[in-house]
Design a protein around this motif. Structure first.
Motif, PDB file in Angstrom:
ATOM      1  N   ARG A  58       0.838  -1.213   0.000  1.00  0.00           N
ATOM      2  CA  ARG A  58       0.000   0.000   0.000  1.00  0.00           C
ATOM      3  C   ARG A  58       0.867   1.256   0.000  1.00  0.00           C
ATOM      4  N   THR A  65     -20.377   1.058   1.238  1.00  0.00           N
ATOM      5  CA  THR A  65     -19.772   0.381   2.394  1.00  0.00           C
ATOM      6  C   THR A  65     -20.199  -1.079   2.450  1.00  0.00           C
ATOM      7  N   ASN A 102     -16.385   1.871  -5.361  1.00  0.00           N
ATOM      8  CA  ASN A 102     -15.416   1.381  -4.381  1.00  0.00           C
ATOM      9  C   ASN A 102     -16.086   1.256  -3.024  1.00  0.00           C
ATOM     10  N   ASP A 103     -15.549   0.349  -2.222  1.00  0.00           N
ATOM     11  CA  ASP A 103     -16.022   0.158  -0.857  1.00  0.00           C
ATOM     12  C   ASP A 103     -15.112   0.980   0.050  1.00  0.00           C
ATOM     13  N   SER A 112     -14.993   1.388   3.062  1.00  0.00           N
ATOM     14  CA  SER A 112     -14.631   0.803   4.350  1.00  0.00           C
ATOM     15  C   SER A 112     -13.385  -0.072   4.243  1.00  0.00           C
ATOM     16  N   GLU A 113     -12.926  -0.365   3.003  1.00  0.00           N
ATOM     17  CA  GLU A 113     -11.721  -1.174   2.806  1.00  0.00           C
ATOM     18  C   GLU A 113     -10.470  -0.337   3.045  1.00  0.00           C
ATOM     19  N   ASP A 114      -9.453  -0.950   3.632  1.00  0.00           N
ATOM     20  CA  ASP A 114      -8.167  -0.269   3.806  1.00  0.00           C
ATOM     21  C   ASP A 114      -7.590   0.082   2.436  1.00  0.00           C
ATOM     22  N   ALA A 150      -8.893   2.227   0.292  1.00  0.00           N
ATOM     23  CA  ALA A 150      -9.882   2.589  -0.724  1.00  0.00           C
ATOM     24  C   ALA A 150     -10.785   3.737  -0.292  1.00  0.00           C
ATOM     25  N   ILE A 202      -9.280   1.053  -4.575  1.00  0.00           N
ATOM     26  CA  ILE A 202      -9.592  -0.308  -5.018  1.00  0.00           C
ATOM     27  C   ILE A 202     -10.954  -0.213  -5.703  1.00  0.00           C
ATOM     28  N   ILE A 241      -5.570  -2.936  -5.420  1.00  0.00           N
ATOM     29  CA  ILE A 241      -5.159  -1.657  -4.844  1.00  0.00           C
ATOM     30  C   ILE A 241      -4.047  -1.048  -5.694  1.00  0.00           C
TER      31      ILE A 241
END
Length: 407
Positions: free
Chosen positions: A137, A327, A349-350, A352-354, A356, A364, A379
């Motif tokens: 990341r 989310t 995109n979500d 809540s994802e790390d 994103a 993402i 990612i």
């Protein structure tokens, strides 16, 4: 690809043997390939093999200077049009993420300003380890492009994700990246982009808004500019750096954004609605600061005009892309939004994802059209994600134009 210089970094994993095939295919494609090997890589494959395939000296030690007129790792960092690290071990990825420079390859990477492409290869548990994912990341945020490992038989006996991508695939991606930068797929096109989070005022000092920074919108603007387009960005509240070479129109509320977009919509070829627009605004905006009184306050909100839906209803020849930050249940909500609002593509995109969410340098994303999911991207930096979106849009626009000519 003639005249392009590539530094190929081969690190100490069992997949190092594929480095020979990769070197050979890059050379055959016309690249001037200069190989750097870590000490571990030399345990799997000899420098002589790579020297014969690249027709250039192979570099294994930072103190092995072959030309007294230059410092080799600085010279190659300056000359390189691209650096490819394949295979990239967890150790080398960690060095890159944390700025270590204790060998020839890591020293060159630290001095490089050209694009860097990394193709990881390792055991699946190593690849999924939080430390490795954190390092990936970090590098993605700095603009490193990743070629995802493949799923298959690993040297450890597992059948899982972690295999180095095949040399043919790596070469195809690299050639595509050079071709993309050389051509201008949106030359002559007018691109209109919305960015940032709108502000709906309660009074002169308070307002309703969201966490959008404008990073994705400005990444799209930078990518569209590099693709040759005439770019206008209608931006609300943003914290991201504004790219050079674009026209910027500042607005505050959803209603102001709607007016600014509609006044430019007919002249636009491609419209991308990436702003996070408020769904509701206060019915009444106080002219002076609302004073504190009592334990509670009631706010009455009314729905704002849906900009994407309005554009979908009015579009004629424009190519329209919408964005959806969700989310959960991404596929369902994305397809519902695309169909209701008549977008040509929808990017979801979500958050809540790390990696994103809002204010990150990575994203993402999943891209949809009327038939469903087109592409799910891993990612990557928001700029790289923006390029993928615009590449797909330009291809679709070209296909539409060609069809209209035939008809």
């Amino acid at each position: 690809m003639k005249g392009k210089t590539i530094v190929l970094g081969i690190t100490g994993g069992i997949a190092a043997y594929k480095g020979a095939a990769l070197c050979s295919k890059l050379t055959q494609a016309g690249f001037d390939v200069h190989v750097m090997m870590t000490e571990g890589a030399t345990q799997f494959i000899t420098p002589l093999t790579l020297q014969a395939l690249s027709r250039n000296p192979v570099h294994t030690g930072v103190f092995e200077e072959q030309n007294p007129n230059v410092i080799t790792h600085i010279d190659l960092a300056d000359r390189a049009d691209m650096i490819i690290v394949a295979p990239a071990t967890a150790n080398t990825i960690a060095k890159m993420a944390h700025g270590l420079a204790d060998d020839m390859l890591s020293s060159t990477l630290l001095a490089a300003t050209c694009p860097v492409v990394v193709a990881p290869a390792m055991n699946v548990h190593m690849y999924e380890h939080p430390a490795v994912q954190h390092n990936l990341r970090l590098l993605a945020e700095r603009g490193v492009t990743f070629i995802e490992p493949e799923t298959g038989q690993l040297a450890c006996g597992y059948v899982a994700k972690g295999r180095l991508a095949e040399p043919e695939s790596i070469v195809a991606i690299v050639c595509d990246m050079f071709a993309e930068s050389a051509r201008k797929p949106l030359a002559g096109k007018k691109v209109l982009i919305t960015a940032g989070g709108t502000v709906e005022r309660l009074d002169p000092v308070r307002y309703l808004t969201n966490d959008s920074s404008g990073k994705m919108g400005f990444a799209l603007a930078a990518a569209a500019r590099d693709f040759g387009a005439d770019v206008t960005v209608v931006a609300a509240k943003t914290t991201a750096k504004i790219p050079d070479g674009i026209s910027l129109v500042r607005v505050e509320s959803a209603e102001q954004m709607l007016e600014a977009v509609l006044s430019r919509f007919e002249q636009s070829d491609l419209v991308i609605k990436s702003a996070a627009v408020a769904d509701y605004r206060p019915v009444v905006r106080a002219e002076s600061k609302i004073k504190k009184s009592g334990d509670r306050i009631m706010l009455e909100l009314v729905k704002t005009t849906d900009i994407l839906q309005t554009l979908g209803e009015r579009k004629t020849s424009q190519f329209l892309i919408g964005f959806a930050a969700e989310t959960g249940d991404l596929d369902h909500y994305a397809m519902d939004k695309l169909q209701r609002k008549r977008a040509d593509l929808l990017v979801a995109n979500d958050v809540s994802e790390d990696g994103a969410g809002f204010n990150t340098d990575t994203n993402i994303i999943r891209i949809y059209d009327k038939d469903g999911l087109v592409e799910a991207l891993p990612i990557m930096s928001k700029l790289d994600a923006a390029k993928r979106v615009l590449k797909l849009a330009s291809e679709r626009m070209t296909q539409t134009e060609a069809k209209e000519v035939r008809e």
